[in-house]
Design a protein around this motif. Structure first.
Motif, PDB file in Angstrom:
ATOM      1  N   LYS A 175       0.839  -1.196   0.000  1.00 49.08           N
ATOM      2  CA  LYS A 175       0.000   0.000   0.000  1.00 49.08           C
ATOM      3  C   LYS A 175       0.873   1.243   0.000  1.00 49.08           C
ATOM      4  CE  LYS A 175      -3.836  -2.050   2.505  1.00 49.08           C
ATOM      5  NZ  LYS A 175      -4.672  -1.969   3.702  1.00 49.08           N
ATOM      6  N   VAL A 176       0.317   2.335  -0.492  1.00 44.29           N
ATOM      7  CA  VAL A 176       1.077   3.582  -0.546  1.00 44.29           C
ATOM      8  C   VAL A 176       1.307   4.131   0.849  1.00 44.29           C
ATOM      9  CG1 VAL A 176       1.067   5.963  -1.340  1.00 44.29           C
ATOM     10  CG2 VAL A 176       0.284   4.144  -2.840  1.00 44.29           C
ATOM     11  N   GLY A 177       0.283   4.171   1.663  1.00 45.00           N
ATOM     12  CA  GLY A 177       0.445   4.750   2.992  1.00 45.00           C
ATOM     13  C   GLY A 177       0.804   6.212   2.894  1.00 45.00           C
ATOM     14  N   ARG A 178       1.959   6.570   3.386  1.00 38.63           N
ATOM     15  CA  ARG A 178       2.405   7.963   3.365  1.00 38.63           C
ATOM     16  C   ARG A 178       3.319   8.193   2.167  1.00 38.63           C
ATOM     17  NH1 ARG A 178       3.854   8.400   9.791  1.00 38.63           N
ATOM     18  NH2 ARG A 178       1.732   7.972  10.487  1.00 38.63           N
ATOM     19  N   MET A 179       3.242   9.426   1.633  1.00 34.20           N
ATOM     20  CA  MET A 179       4.112   9.814   0.527  1.00 34.20           C
ATOM     21  C   MET A 179       5.084  10.876   1.011  1.00 34.20           C
ATOM     22  SD  MET A 179       1.835  10.065  -2.925  1.00 34.20           S
ATOM     23  CE  MET A 179       0.348  10.797  -2.270  1.00 34.20           C
ATOM     24  N   SER A 180       6.287  10.847   0.448  1.00 34.79           N
ATOM     25  CA  SER A 180       7.257  11.895   0.769  1.00 34.79           C
ATOM     26  C   SER A 180       6.849  13.175   0.048  1.00 34.79           C
ATOM     27  CB  SER A 180       8.658  11.468   0.312  1.00 34.79           C
ATOM     28  OG  SER A 180       8.717  11.441  -1.105  1.00 34.79           O
ATOM     29  N   LEU A 181       7.402  14.286   0.467  1.00 41.55           N
ATOM     30  CA  LEU A 181       7.124  15.564  -0.198  1.00 41.55           C
ATOM     31  C   LEU A 181       7.625  15.523  -1.636  1.00 41.55           C
ATOM     32  CD1 LEU A 181       7.908  18.109   2.646  1.00 41.55           C
ATOM     33  CD2 LEU A 181       5.686  17.257   1.889  1.00 41.55           C
ATOM     34  N   GLU A 182       8.724  14.811  -1.872  1.00 49.36           N
ATOM     35  CA  GLU A 182       9.250  14.650  -3.235  1.00 49.36           C
ATOM     36  C   GLU A 182       8.232  13.910  -4.112  1.00 49.36           C
ATOM     37  OE1 GLU A 182      12.668  12.147  -5.610  1.00 49.36           O
ATOM     38  OE2 GLU A 182      12.891  12.401  -3.455  1.00 49.36           O
ATOM     39  N   GLU A 183       7.649  12.842  -3.584  1.00 47.00           N
ATOM     40  CA  GLU A 183       6.640  12.092  -4.335  1.00 47.00           C
ATOM     41  C   GLU A 183       5.393  12.936  -4.589  1.00 47.00           C
ATOM     42  OE1 GLU A 183       7.595   7.526  -2.934  1.00 47.00           O
ATOM     43  OE2 GLU A 183       6.408   8.804  -1.620  1.00 47.00           O
ATOM     44  N   MET A 184       4.989  13.732  -3.601  1.00 46.13           N
ATOM     45  CA  MET A 184       3.830  14.612  -3.785  1.00 46.13           C
ATOM     46  C   MET A 184       4.105  15.636  -4.888  1.00 46.13           C
ATOM     47  SD  MET A 184       1.176  13.904  -1.990  1.00 46.13           S
ATOM     48  CE  MET A 184       0.291  15.444  -2.079  1.00 46.13           C
ATOM     49  N   GLY A 185       5.285  16.213  -4.901  1.00 41.29           N
ATOM     50  CA  GLY A 185       5.654  17.170  -5.939  1.00 41.29           C
ATOM     51  C   GLY A 185       5.636  16.523  -7.314  1.00 41.29           C
ATOM     52  N   TRP A 186       6.155  15.299  -7.392  1.00 42.24           N
ATOM     53  CA  TRP A 186       6.142  14.550  -8.652  1.00 42.24           C
ATOM     54  C   TRP A 186       4.707  14.300  -9.102  1.00 42.24           C
ATOM     55  CZ3 TRP A 186       4.423   9.353  -9.111  1.00 42.24           C
ATOM     56  CH2 TRP A 186       4.638   8.768 -10.352  1.00 42.24           C
ATOM     57  N   LEU A 187       3.863  13.873  -8.183  1.00 42.51           N
ATOM     58  CA  LEU A 187       2.465  13.600  -8.503  1.00 42.51           C
ATOM     59  C   LEU A 187       1.752  14.869  -8.966  1.00 42.51           C
ATOM     60  CD1 LEU A 187       0.044  11.690  -8.597  1.00 42.51           C
ATOM     61  CD2 LEU A 187      -0.286  12.124  -6.151  1.00 42.51           C
ATOM     62  N   PHE A 188       1.948  15.965  -8.259  1.00 40.37           N
ATOM     63  CA  PHE A 188       1.322  17.228  -8.655  1.00 40.37           C
ATOM     64  C   PHE A 188       1.837  17.689 -10.021  1.00 40.37           C
ATOM     65  CE2 PHE A 188       0.350  18.706  -4.039  1.00 40.37           C
ATOM     66  CZ  PHE A 188      -0.628  17.738  -3.943  1.00 40.37           C
ATOM     67  N   GLY A 189       3.094  17.400 -10.314  1.00 38.22           N
ATOM     68  CA  GLY A 189       3.675  17.745 -11.607  1.00 38.22           C
ATOM     69  C   GLY A 189       3.064  16.959 -12.760  1.00 38.22           C
ATOM     70  N   LEU A 190       2.454  15.831 -12.462  1.00 36.48           N
ATOM     71  CA  LEU A 190       1.803  15.000 -13.491  1.00 36.48           C
ATOM     72  C   LEU A 190       0.386  15.462 -13.797  1.00 36.48           C
ATOM     73  CD1 LEU A 190       2.729  11.353 -12.387  1.00 36.48           C
ATOM     74  CD2 LEU A 190       3.627  12.623 -14.338  1.00 36.48           C
ATOM     75  N   LYS A 191      -0.107  16.446 -13.069  1.00 29.40           N
ATOM     76  CA  LYS A 191      -1.512  16.842 -13.150  1.00 29.40           C
ATOM     77  C   LYS A 191      -1.991  17.057 -14.580  1.00 29.40           C
ATOM     78  CE  LYS A 191      -2.743  20.995 -11.982  1.00 29.40           C
ATOM     79  NZ  LYS A 191      -3.031  22.216 -11.229  1.00 29.40           N
ATOM     80  N   GLU A 192      -1.291  17.857 -15.361  1.00 27.45           N
ATOM     81  CA  GLU A 192      -1.732  18.157 -16.725  1.00 27.45           C
ATOM     82  C   GLU A 192      -1.617  16.936 -17.632  1.00 27.45           C
ATOM     83  OE1 GLU A 192      -3.478  20.775 -17.533  1.00 27.45           O
ATOM     84  OE2 GLU A 192      -3.232  21.430 -15.459  1.00 27.45           O
ATOM     85  N   GLU A 193      -0.591  16.146 -17.437  1.00 23.14           N
ATOM     86  CA  GLU A 193      -0.427  14.915 -18.227  1.00 23.14           C
ATOM     87  C   GLU A 193      -1.550  13.920 -17.931  1.00 23.14           C
ATOM     88  OE1 GLU A 193       2.986  11.549 -19.144  1.00 23.14           O
ATOM     89  OE2 GLU A 193       3.550  13.337 -18.013  1.00 23.14           O
ATOM     90  N   ILE A 194      -1.938  13.827 -16.665  1.00 25.21           N
ATOM     91  CA  ILE A 194      -3.039  12.943 -16.273  1.00 25.21           C
ATOM     92  C   ILE A 194      -4.350  13.453 -16.879  1.00 25.21           C
ATOM     93  CG2 ILE A 194      -4.448  12.158 -14.328  1.00 25.21           C
ATOM     94  CD1 ILE A 194      -1.805  12.089 -12.678  1.00 25.21           C
TER      95      ILE A 194
END
Length: 81
Positions: free
Chosen positions: A52-71
């Motif tokens: 399970k993902v559980g908690r994400m690091s701030l680096e992972e959150m930034g990466w995920l937010f950076g994918l927003k337009e691509e998603i």
């Protein structure tokens, strides 16, 4: 209505270098939805495991937010199919 794996379509997937998976799925022609996880990791015996993902690091959150337009673009394209 029971779940039917044949109706579940992966539109696109991304993987972070830390093993976090993010994917975009569409079920039975419905609205595309984002799935966060699982998280891949290497077991002690060198085989690959998933959890399970559980908690994400701030680096992972930034990466995920950076994918927003691509998603969003992939979801739009998936709706057109």
């Amino acid at each position: 209505m029971a779940y039917d794996a044949a109706k579940d379509q992966e539109i696109k997937a991304w993987q972070h270098e830390n093993g976090l998976y993010v994917s975009l799925y569409q079920y039975n022609g419905g609205a595309p939805k984002v799935q966060i996880g699982p998280r891949g990791y290497q077991k002690a015996d060198s085989s690959e495991g998933f959890g399970k993902v559980g908690r994400m690091s701030l680096e992972e959150m930034g990466w995920l937010f950076g994918l927003k337009e691509e998603i969003r673009a992939a979801a739009k394209e998936g709706m057109g199919k």
